[in-house]
Scaffold this motif. Structure first.
Motif, mmCIF file in Angstrom:
data_model
loop_
_atom_site.group_PDB
_atom_site.id
_atom_site.type_symbol
_atom_site.label_atom_id
_atom_site.label_comp_id
_atom_site.label_asym_id
_atom_site.label_seq_id
_atom_site.Cartn_x
_atom_site.Cartn_y
_atom_site.Cartn_z
ATOM 1 N N ARG A 163 -9.738 2.462 1.296
ATOM 2 C CA ARG A 163 -8.862 1.294 1.688
ATOM 3 C C ARG A 163 -8.320 1.317 2.837
ATOM 4 N NH1 ARG A 163 -5.513 -0.418 -3.476
ATOM 5 N NH2 ARG A 163 -4.697 -1.849 -1.793
ATOM 6 N N VAL A 164 -7.392 2.337 3.116
ATOM 7 C CA VAL A 164 -6.595 2.638 4.012
ATOM 8 C C VAL A 164 -7.710 2.821 5.263
ATOM 9 C CG1 VAL A 164 -5.183 4.054 5.222
ATOM 10 C CG2 VAL A 164 -4.846 3.452 2.976
ATOM 11 N N LEU B 182 0.739 -1.118 -0.010
ATOM 12 C CA LEU B 182 -0.093 0.125 0.040
ATOM 13 C C LEU B 182 0.850 0.980 -0.015
ATOM 14 C CD1 LEU B 182 -2.730 -0.766 2.556
ATOM 15 C CD2 LEU B 182 -3.187 -0.458 -0.139
ATOM 16 N N ARG C 52 -10.752 1.375 5.803
ATOM 17 C CA ARG C 52 -11.196 0.045 6.079
ATOM 18 C C ARG C 52 -10.193 -0.692 6.978
ATOM 19 N NH1 ARG C 52 -13.263 0.488 1.174
ATOM 20 N NH2 ARG C 52 -11.543 -0.931 0.162
ATOM 21 N N LEU C 53 -8.963 -0.433 6.556
ATOM 22 C CA LEU C 53 -7.839 -1.283 7.360
ATOM 23 C C LEU C 53 -7.674 -0.854 8.766
ATOM 24 C CD1 LEU C 53 -4.987 -1.835 5.062
ATOM 25 C CD2 LEU C 53 -6.282 -3.545 5.926
ATOM 26 N N ARG D 250 -10.599 6.497 -3.417
ATOM 27 C CA ARG D 250 -10.862 4.913 -3.303
ATOM 28 C C ARG D 250 -9.597 4.456 -2.469
ATOM 29 N NH1 ARG D 250 -12.168 4.774 -9.009
ATOM 30 N NH2 ARG D 250 -10.148 3.732 -9.394
ATOM 31 N N PHE D 251 -8.550 4.905 -2.729
ATOM 32 C CA PHE D 251 -7.505 4.411 -1.957
ATOM 33 C C PHE D 251 -7.556 4.682 -0.435
ATOM 34 C CE2 PHE D 251 -3.197 4.857 0.113
ATOM 35 C CZ PHE D 251 -2.587 3.682 -0.464
#
Length: 165
Positions: free
Chosen positions: A134-135, A15, A137-138, A130-131
């Protein structure tokens, strides 16, 4: 109950590399948008330079989106750097939990304002959103790993109450 996602050094590294590439691509797009080839040249009338209202609006929208996009990517990069430091042993778990929080996302852009930007710039902005998602959600999954689960506490209280009640 499902177990929280595990964040591994390999995931963080992948990532991080993606974030650097995307941040560089966004920087290039916004740098080119401010240059002389960007179509934002002022019109000259009798020696004075004038910018049309549409050009001014587009420049303001571009500036706002450049700030939102770079802030979004810098927050994601900071989160990834903190996790890299944790996996490298340079930061304790306590420090990471205390200082490694991902800030909330930037406010959403007005779709009408985004429409004045060229399609490539809009695509880069969407990719950074979108990136960041993602982060985020992590980050939520990682934090859930440390959160007290109320249902487990309630079950323990019920068992203690039944045993001593």
């Amino acid at each position: 109950m499902s177990k929280a996602a595990t964040i591994s050094p390999a995931i963080v590294e992948a990532l991080y590399e993606d974030a650097l590439l995307l941040a560089d691509e966004a920087r290039t797009v916004f740098d080119e948008s401010y240059g002389p080839q960007a179509g934002m040249r002022a019109v000259t009338w009798g020696g004075t330079r004038s910018v049309t209202a549409a050009q001014h609006e587009a420049q303001v929208v571009l500036s706002c989106e450049a700030l939102r996009t770079t802030t979004r990517m810098m927050h994601a990069l900071a989160w990834l750097l903190n996790h890299r430091a944790y996996f490298a042993g340079e930061m304790s778990e306590f420090q990471l939990r205390r200082h490694g929080r991902l800030p909330p996302p930037q406010p959403e852009s007005d779709p009408a304002q985004l429409a004045v930007l060229d399609p490539h710039t809009r695509m880069i902005i969407e990719r950074t959103r979108r990136f960041y998602a993602r982060v985020a959600r992590l980050d939520r999954a990682w934090r859930a790993h440390f959160a007290m689960q109320p249902t487990a506490v309630h079950r323990l209280r019920e068992r203690l109450g039944a045993a001593f009640g």
